[in-house]
Design a protein around this motif. Sequence first.
Motif, short mmCIF file in Angstrom:
data_model
loop_
_atom_site.label_atom_id
_atom_site.label_comp_id
_atom_site.label_asym_id
_atom_site.label_seq_id
_atom_site.Cartn_x
_atom_site.Cartn_y
_atom_site.Cartn_z
N GLU A 60 4.23 7.38 1.58
CA GLU A 60 4.19 6.54 2.77
C GLU A 60 3.82 5.12 2.33
OE1 GLU A 60 2.05 8.99 6.17
OE2 GLU A 60 1.28 9.52 4.19
N GLY A 61 4.64 4.15 2.74
CA GLY A 61 4.33 2.76 2.42
C GLY A 61 5.29 2.18 1.40
N THR A 79 10.01 18.89 -2.78
CA THR A 79 10.62 18.10 -1.72
C THR A 79 9.95 16.73 -1.72
OG1 THR A 79 10.98 20.07 -0.42
CG2 THR A 79 11.06 17.98 0.75
N LEU A 110 -0.25 5.50 7.32
CA LEU A 110 -0.94 4.35 6.75
C LEU A 110 -1.62 3.48 7.81
CD1 LEU A 110 1.57 3.12 4.03
CD2 LEU A 110 -0.39 4.61 3.78
N MET A 153 0.85 -1.20 0.00
CA MET A 153 0.00 0.00 0.00
C MET A 153 0.88 1.24 0.00
SD MET A 153 -3.10 1.00 2.55
CE MET A 153 -2.20 0.60 4.01
N LEU A 154 0.45 2.22 -0.73
CA LEU A 154 1.21 3.48 -0.78
C LEU A 154 0.23 4.63 -0.68
CD1 LEU A 154 3.97 4.96 -1.42
CD2 LEU A 154 3.21 5.02 -3.79
N ARG A 155 0.59 5.58 0.16
CA ARG A 155 -0.23 6.80 0.25
C ARG A 155 0.57 7.94 -0.35
NH1 ARG A 155 -4.28 7.86 4.68
NH2 ARG A 155 -5.09 9.92 4.22
N ILE A 156 -0.02 8.65 -1.27
CA ILE A 156 0.67 9.73 -1.97
C ILE A 156 -0.02 11.04 -1.61
CG2 ILE A 156 1.38 10.62 -4.24
CD1 ILE A 156 0.78 7.70 -5.28
N ARG A 163 5.55 19.65 -1.80
CA ARG A 163 6.08 18.52 -1.07
C ARG A 163 5.33 17.26 -1.50
NH1 ARG A 163 8.83 19.41 3.63
NH2 ARG A 163 9.24 17.63 4.97
N THR A 190 8.56 2.25 3.18
CA THR A 190 9.08 1.03 3.81
C THR A 190 9.78 0.13 2.80
OG1 THR A 190 6.90 0.06 3.52
CG2 THR A 190 7.38 1.03 5.67
N PRO A 216 1.77 -2.38 -8.40
CA PRO A 216 0.79 -1.44 -8.96
C PRO A 216 0.93 -0.02 -8.40
CG PRO A 216 -0.26 -2.99 -7.43
CD PRO A 216 1.12 -3.50 -7.67
N TRP A 217 1.53 0.09 -7.19
CA TRP A 217 1.65 1.43 -6.61
C TRP A 217 2.76 2.25 -7.29
CZ3 TRP A 217 0.08 -2.63 -3.43
CH2 TRP A 217 -1.20 -2.47 -2.90
N VAL A 230 0.21 9.53 -11.05
CA VAL A 230 -0.02 10.76 -10.28
C VAL A 230 1.02 11.81 -10.68
CG1 VAL A 230 0.05 11.74 -7.95
CG2 VAL A 230 -1.12 9.58 -8.35
N ARG A 239 10.50 9.52 4.15
CA ARG A 239 10.79 9.02 5.50
C ARG A 239 9.95 7.80 5.87
NH1 ARG A 239 10.01 14.25 8.99
NH2 ARG A 239 8.45 14.55 7.38
N ASP A 240 8.72 7.76 5.34
CA ASP A 240 7.84 6.64 5.70
C ASP A 240 7.70 5.63 4.57
OD1 ASP A 240 7.26 7.15 8.36
OD2 ASP A 240 5.77 8.67 7.82
N ILE A 288 -5.57 2.41 -4.76
CA ILE A 288 -5.97 1.96 -6.10
C ILE A 288 -6.94 0.79 -6.05
CG2 ILE A 288 -3.88 2.78 -7.24
CD1 ILE A 288 -2.71 0.02 -6.98
N PHE A 325 -7.89 7.91 -1.07
CA PHE A 325 -6.80 8.88 -1.11
C PHE A 325 -5.92 8.53 -2.30
CE2 PHE A 325 -5.86 5.51 1.97
CZ PHE A 325 -4.74 4.92 1.38
N THR A 326 -5.03 9.44 -2.66
CA THR A 326 -4.17 9.16 -3.80
C THR A 326 -3.30 7.96 -3.45
OG1 THR A 326 -4.12 11.52 -4.18
CG2 THR A 326 -2.58 10.19 -5.45
N PRO A 330 4.04 2.95 8.71
CA PRO A 330 4.11 4.41 8.74
C PRO A 330 2.82 5.00 9.32
CG PRO A 330 4.83 3.59 6.63
CD PRO A 330 4.30 2.41 7.38
N GLU A 390 0.93 3.64 -10.06
CA GLU A 390 0.04 4.70 -9.57
C GLU A 390 0.83 5.98 -9.31
OE1 GLU A 390 -2.99 5.05 -9.52
OE2 GLU A 390 -3.58 6.46 -7.97
#
Lengths: 97, 779
Positions: A20-21, A48, B528, A1-4, A16, A55, A26-27, A34, A52-53, B545, B541-542, B525, A30
């Motif tokens: 995160e993740g 920037t 998340l 999972m990735l949060r952008i 910035r 993983t 697929p991320w 984006v 940091r988050d 997916i 959220f972005t 994190p 994504e």
Amino acid sequence: MLRITINESEGGAAKRLILEGRIAGPWAEELDRVWVEAAPRLGSSKLTIDVRDVTYADAAGKNVLVKIFSQVDAEFVAGPLQAHDLATEIIKKSQQA
Amino acid sequence: MHLSDSPEKDAAAGTEQRASEVALAALENLYEVSPDAIFVTDAHGVIRAANPRAAELFGHSQAELIGQSVENLVPQRFRGRHPEHRENYQAHPRMRQMGAALNLYGLRKDGTEFPVDILLKPIATPDGPLVLSFVRDVTEQREATEALRRADQQFRSIVESVSEYAIYLLDKDGSVATWNPGAERIKGYTSDEILGGNYARFFTHEDIERGRPAELLRLAAERGRVEGEGWRVRKDGSRFWANVVMTAVHDLTGAVTGYVKITRDFTDRKRAEEAVLLQLSSALLATVDVRALLGAISASLREVLPHDCATLGLLEQDRNTLLVQFLGEDSEQEQRGEVHLSLHGSPAGQAFRTREPVLVSRLEDAGYPADGIRHLTALGMKACCWVPLIHRGEAVGTMMVGSRLEGAYGEKDAAMLKQVAGQVAMAVSNAVAFRQIAELRDKLNQEKQYLEHEINLEHNFEDIVGESTGLRSVLRQIETVAPTDATVLIQGETGTGKELLARALHRLSPRNGRTFVKLNCAAIPAGLLESELFGHEKGAFTGAIARKIGRLELAHEGTLFLDEIGEMPLDLQPKLLRALQEREIERLGSNRPIPVNVRLIAATNRDLTQMVAEKQFRSDLFYRLKVFPVFAPPLRERVDDIPVLVRHFVAAHSRRMGRTIDTIPEETMQTLMRWSWPGNIRELENLLERAVILTRGSVLYVPLAELELAEEEEAEIEEAEAPTLLAAEREHILRALREAGGQIGGPDGAAAKLGLKRTTLNSKIKKLGIERSDYMTSR
């Protein structure tokens, strides 16, 4: 999972990109999607990239980061060792490219 | 008095005479008070006698009448032929009724006419034949007959002119007595063909076999009126969809004498409805998204049931409410939304509970609480019709159409909507089932991934090893609390086997047949963690997916183990608390509550009490977690367990690596028992794994020098942890800058974290020689 997350500083002079993740599978695609959407809006703003988050990043994820880093005036925020290593690797790869 | 020679004859003659006298008296009275005019005329038509009623009726006095020709009382237009009629009567004298068919009239003295019926009776007298005439004024009777005739004519002209309706009469046995052009058009029979025939021929073969024609007659006779729809057959054998009303006709005694039957051909409407149902069916079958169903239903229904608003309500079993989606138009703009409605106090709830349609002509006056209808009144709805959605005998929801016109819907519309509701209920059930299957599939997939991940992890502590008093005390606590659903907080240093205790708790609990789900709050994190716990919908959220099922949902009816709970961000803590208290969650990006029944076990190596005091951990969550605290003892307090643990780990690693180690030197064991084991059992296991690798032969070789070296390193660390004040300050500021991502000012900046003014921090950075490259990484 990735949060952008894309944050804009006061006055819009800097942006910035907070990741995160895991930037993998697929991320990675994504993130690329984006970025393609967001890049034209960036203009001459400083970017920037906050990893940091993050993983984990697979080869595809790193390629996207190299692409982003190469295209704009950017710097990494990388706290923990793992994120620091990732940022260093991306910087080197973009310089080689 | 004349007497005979027979007393009996004499008696009989006396009786006869008395009877004649009585009759004469009655006739004299009748003559005086008769409601009819009575004339006595001679052979020339001259009036010899007239009673008072005759004078009253014709406007002459009795004296004026006597001696007058009767023809003077006949209107001029009939007088010419009157002598002829009189002569004919004298030729054939008999009692004769002259009236209705002849259309006779009398002439008053004032010249006005009035309709009459006349009864003539010849009388033989010694002076010659006379005629007794009874003349009756039939003005009222004629007027009534005329009115009836006109009404009948009007009715007939109506019936004859209606070609859209078959209107006809049946006798009490069902034979056709009348037939109108509408009937001829609809059913195809001419009057000649059908009159006298039984109406059963209009029914289908199946209906005839079921005795439907006789049943309808019986029902109409019992109820007075029956109404219904069904297929009927025309003369040419083709079928049409008939709307039928049959009304029984009774005589004065109440006996049924026949039936009026009105039939309309509704084939076109039926076909349109069928087309709508077909269209709807296709739309519904293609729609597995419940939210999209409403649009499909509304669009399909609009052709046969015009409406300004439609709603679809589905039962939320866990909340005992209806989640009602509505779709309407306001100022030509589509209005969509959803509301939760109580099963009591709303018309939708009423339709659901009673399983019957609810028809409202004027919504605001229908007496429902405002909360139950606000979503409709806000759109200006006046008339509404709700029907229940019933699938396989179960009420699953409701649907409604609404109009801004008062009284827009009737029983027919409710019947039509009810018919549609059957299909909608099926589609809704399909969509719900599809969604549930999709969710279960997702959940299973993610459970599978999670369990595979779990299997791949090395869980070598399959059992809790040890017999020390401290451990036994903990295990007793675990045994006590396991069967309950109480939240357990396991506290202990790192490596003391907190997860092992949590797993043991789950294994001993009634939930052991369900999933044990673990989440390490420190390993995810912060941004998340919420997603990991609660899940998210696609697009929340972005980067979202795909839909993700959260750990809380995964652990439904099982156990959730939150390791390193002390690392949970402060802003997330109230959300977790709410989920634990409300026993329901919402995925990120969704407002649909999902019930979760989870037993929570939390673990931490932090001092939560201290964190609460420092406001780094919320007290309400802390007390919610601390229902049953368990302390996992550090290894240094379980020295008696070290030999058992050593033998356990050596055996396990030897077996895995294919080694045979059967001796552990006593000196080695004593050294291991003396070591303080700051990393607890994890440290012991890692050391023994290395020892098994390094052992050559059957005697365990433990690199004890590592422990000695570690003692020295620890001393050095302690020394390094007492730097000069300036170095400490520099390091402290650098850490804050790194944490703030290089940002100095602002609420998330390093200055705020350090509790300094931005200008103060800038001067310190300058003074301590801190460069951007010290805390930022860039090309």
